[in-house]
Design a protein around this motif. Structure first.
Motif, PDB file in Angstrom:
ATOM      1  N   TYR A   1       0.828  -1.194   0.000  1.00  6.88           N
ATOM      2  CA  TYR A   1       0.000   0.000   0.000  1.00  6.88           C
ATOM      3  C   TYR A   1       0.867   1.252   0.000  1.00  6.88           C
ATOM      4  O   TYR A   1       1.877   1.312   0.700  1.00  6.88           O
ATOM      5  CB  TYR A   1      -0.895   0.041   1.245  1.00  6.88           C
ATOM      6  N   GLY A   2       0.469   2.245  -0.770  1.00  2.00           N
ATOM      7  CA  GLY A   2       1.145   3.533  -0.720  1.00  2.00           C
ATOM      8  C   GLY A   2       0.833   4.226   0.592  1.00  2.00           C
ATOM      9  O   GLY A   2      -0.298   4.179   1.081  1.00  2.00           O
ATOM     10  N   VAL A   3       1.841   4.816   1.217  1.00  2.00           N
ATOM     11  CA  VAL A   3       1.656   5.551   2.472  1.00  2.00           C
ATOM     12  C   VAL A   3       2.208   6.960   2.307  1.00  2.00           C
ATOM     13  O   VAL A   3       3.031   7.224   1.429  1.00  2.00           O
ATOM     14  CB  VAL A   3       2.348   4.844   3.663  1.00  2.00           C
ATOM     15  N   SER A   4       1.744   7.831   3.163  1.00  2.00           N
ATOM     16  CA  SER A   4       2.210   9.218   3.119  1.00  2.00           C
ATOM     17  C   SER A   4       3.655   9.311   3.555  1.00  2.00           C
ATOM     18  O   SER A   4       4.061   8.685   4.533  1.00  2.00           O
ATOM     19  CB  SER A   4       1.358  10.093   4.033  1.00  2.00           C
ATOM     20  N   GLY A   5       4.410  10.100   2.825  1.00  2.00           N
ATOM     21  CA  GLY A   5       5.791  10.398   3.210  1.00  2.00           C
ATOM     22  C   GLY A   5       5.794  11.614   4.107  1.00  2.00           C
ATOM     23  O   GLY A   5       4.773  11.985   4.686  1.00  2.00           O
ATOM     24  N   PRO A   6       6.921  12.270   4.207  1.00  2.00           N
ATOM     25  CA  PRO A   6       7.048  13.417   5.100  1.00  2.00           C
ATOM     26  C   PRO A   6       6.260  14.645   4.644  1.00  2.00           C
ATOM     27  O   PRO A   6       6.084  15.578   5.406  1.00  2.00           O
ATOM     28  CB  PRO A   6       8.542  13.703   5.128  1.00  2.00           C
ATOM     29  N   GLY A   7       5.763  14.654   3.411  1.00  2.00           N
ATOM     30  CA  GLY A   7       4.935  15.768   2.962  1.00  2.00           C
ATOM     31  C   GLY A   7       5.684  17.052   2.683  1.00  2.00           C
ATOM     32  O   GLY A   7       5.116  18.138   2.781  1.00  2.00           O
ATOM     33  N   LEU A   8       6.947  16.942   2.337  1.00  2.00           N
ATOM     34  CA  LEU A   8       7.706  18.137   1.983  1.00  2.00           C
ATOM     35  C   LEU A   8       7.259  18.619   0.614  1.00  2.00           C
ATOM     36  O   LEU A   8       7.109  17.831  -0.318  1.00  2.00           O
ATOM     37  CB  LEU A   8       9.202  17.829   1.957  1.00  2.00           C
ATOM     38  N   ASP A   9       7.033  19.897   0.504  1.00  2.00           N
ATOM     39  CA  ASP A   9       6.567  20.460  -0.759  1.00  2.00           C
ATOM     40  C   ASP A   9       7.719  21.215  -1.402  1.00  2.00           C
ATOM     41  O   ASP A   9       8.004  22.347  -1.034  1.00  2.00           O
ATOM     42  CB  ASP A   9       5.377  21.386  -0.500  1.00  2.00           C
ATOM     43  N   TRP A  10       8.395  20.564  -2.340  1.00  2.00           N
ATOM     44  CA  TRP A  10       9.522  21.214  -2.994  1.00  2.00           C
ATOM     45  C   TRP A  10       9.388  21.107  -4.495  1.00  2.00           C
ATOM     46  O   TRP A  10       8.788  20.196  -5.023  1.00  2.00           O
ATOM     47  CB  TRP A  10      10.852  20.640  -2.507  1.00  2.00           C
ATOM     48  N   GLU A  11       9.919  22.107  -5.156  1.00  2.00           N
ATOM     49  CA  GLU A  11       9.858  22.164  -6.609  1.00  2.00           C
ATOM     50  C   GLU A  11      11.176  22.710  -7.126  1.00  2.00           C
ATOM     51  O   GLU A  11      11.731  23.651  -6.566  1.00  2.00           O
ATOM     52  CB  GLU A  11       8.705  23.064  -7.051  1.00  2.00           C
ATOM     53  N   LEU A  12      11.672  22.113  -8.178  1.00  2.00           N
ATOM     54  CA  LEU A  12      12.936  22.547  -8.758  1.00  2.00           C
ATOM     55  C   LEU A  12      12.719  23.640  -9.796  1.00  2.00           C
ATOM     56  O   LEU A  12      11.687  23.678 -10.469  1.00  2.00           O
ATOM     57  CB  LEU A  12      13.647  21.365  -9.420  1.00  2.00           C
ATOM     58  N   ASP A  13      13.703  24.499  -9.937  1.00  2.00           N
ATOM     59  CA  ASP A  13      13.700  25.519 -10.985  1.00  2.00           C
ATOM     60  C   ASP A  13      14.335  24.889 -12.226  1.00  2.00           C
ATOM     61  O   ASP A  13      15.557  24.824 -12.339  1.00  2.00           O
ATOM     62  CB  ASP A  13      14.492  26.743 -10.531  1.00  2.00           C
ATOM     63  N   TRP A  14      13.520  24.412 -13.152  1.00  2.00           N
ATOM     64  CA  TRP A  14      14.009  23.670 -14.310  1.00  2.00           C
ATOM     65  C   TRP A  14      14.797  24.529 -15.284  1.00  2.00           C
ATOM     66  O   TRP A  14      15.381  24.007 -16.236  1.00  2.00           O
ATOM     67  CB  TRP A  14      12.860  22.962 -15.012  1.00  2.00           C
ATOM     68  N   THR A  15      14.844  25.837 -15.060  1.00  2.00           N
ATOM     69  CA  THR A  15      15.661  26.699 -15.912  1.00  2.00           C
ATOM     70  C   THR A  15      17.094  26.791 -15.399  1.00  2.00           C
ATOM     71  O   THR A  15      17.960  27.324 -16.084  1.00  2.00           O
ATOM     72  CB  THR A  15      15.059  28.115 -16.004  1.00  2.00           C
ATOM     73  N   ALA A  16      17.350  26.267 -14.207  1.00  2.00           N
ATOM     74  CA  ALA A  16      18.685  26.309 -13.614  1.00  2.00           C
ATOM     75  C   ALA A  16      19.615  25.329 -14.326  1.00  2.00           C
ATOM     76  O   ALA A  16      19.163  24.348 -14.934  1.00  2.00           O
ATOM     77  CB  ALA A  16      18.612  25.971 -12.128  1.00  2.00           C
ATOM     78  N   PRO A  17      20.926  25.551 -14.241  1.00  2.00           N
ATOM     79  CA  PRO A  17      21.894  24.609 -14.822  1.00  2.00           C
ATOM     80  C   PRO A  17      21.790  23.228 -14.148  1.00  2.00           C
ATOM     81  O   PRO A  17      21.382  23.117 -12.993  1.00  2.00           O
ATOM     82  CB  PRO A  17      23.256  25.243 -14.528  1.00  2.00           C
ATOM     83  N   TRP A  18      22.174  22.197 -14.897  1.00  2.00           N
ATOM     84  CA  TRP A  18      22.092  20.819 -14.401  1.00  2.00           C
ATOM     85  C   TRP A  18      22.758  20.659 -13.038  1.00  2.00           C
ATOM     86  O   TRP A  18      22.208  20.019 -12.147  1.00  2.00           O
ATOM     87  CB  TRP A  18      22.717  19.868 -15.417  1.00  2.00           C
ATOM     88  N   GLU A  19      23.932  21.200 -12.850  1.00  2.00           N
ATOM     89  CA  GLU A  19      24.658  21.043 -11.591  1.00  2.00           C
ATOM     90  C   GLU A  19      23.847  21.581 -10.422  1.00  2.00           C
ATOM     91  O   GLU A  19      23.834  21.011  -9.333  1.00  2.00           O
ATOM     92  CB  GLU A  19      26.023  21.738 -11.663  1.00  2.00           C
ATOM     93  N   HIS A  20      23.159  22.707 -10.619  1.00  2.00           N
ATOM     94  CA  HIS A  20      22.316  23.283  -9.568  1.00  2.00           C
ATOM     95  C   HIS A  20      21.116  22.377  -9.296  1.00  2.00           C
ATOM     96  O   HIS A  20      20.739  22.172  -8.139  1.00  2.00           O
ATOM     97  CB  HIS A  20      21.862  24.688  -9.969  1.00  2.00           C
TER      98      HIS A  20
END
Length: 73
Positions: free
Chosen positions: A16-35
């Motif tokens: 069964y899928g369970v809830s994780g820690p619920g952190l809400d994060w999003e990446l800036d896809w315009t940033a360089p790969w290393e970032h």
């Protein structure tokens, strides 16, 4: 680079899928790969430190590499 993680609980009745820690994060896809890699690593480590710690829970990370993002390379 880790995109996200899913948490699963396994018992005699199934998986069964369970809830994780619920952190809400999003990446800036315009940033360089290393970032992107650095930010993803930071958030993934935080998520791992906050993850459920019951014995029958496991994590399934989903990741990509540079070629998935920049197909022409």
């Amino acid at each position: 680079m880790v995109l996200y993680s899913q948490f699963w609980q396994v018992d005699a009745g199934g998986t069964y899928g369970v809830s994780g820690p619920g952190l809400d994060w999003e990446l800036d896809w315009t940033a360089p790969w290393e970032h992107l890699v650095e930010e993803s690593r930071t958030w993934s480590l935080l998520e791992a430190s906050e993850a459920p710690t019951v014995d029958n829970i496991f994590v399934a990370p989903t990741w990509i590499d540079r070629t998935d993002l920049y197909l022409e390379r």
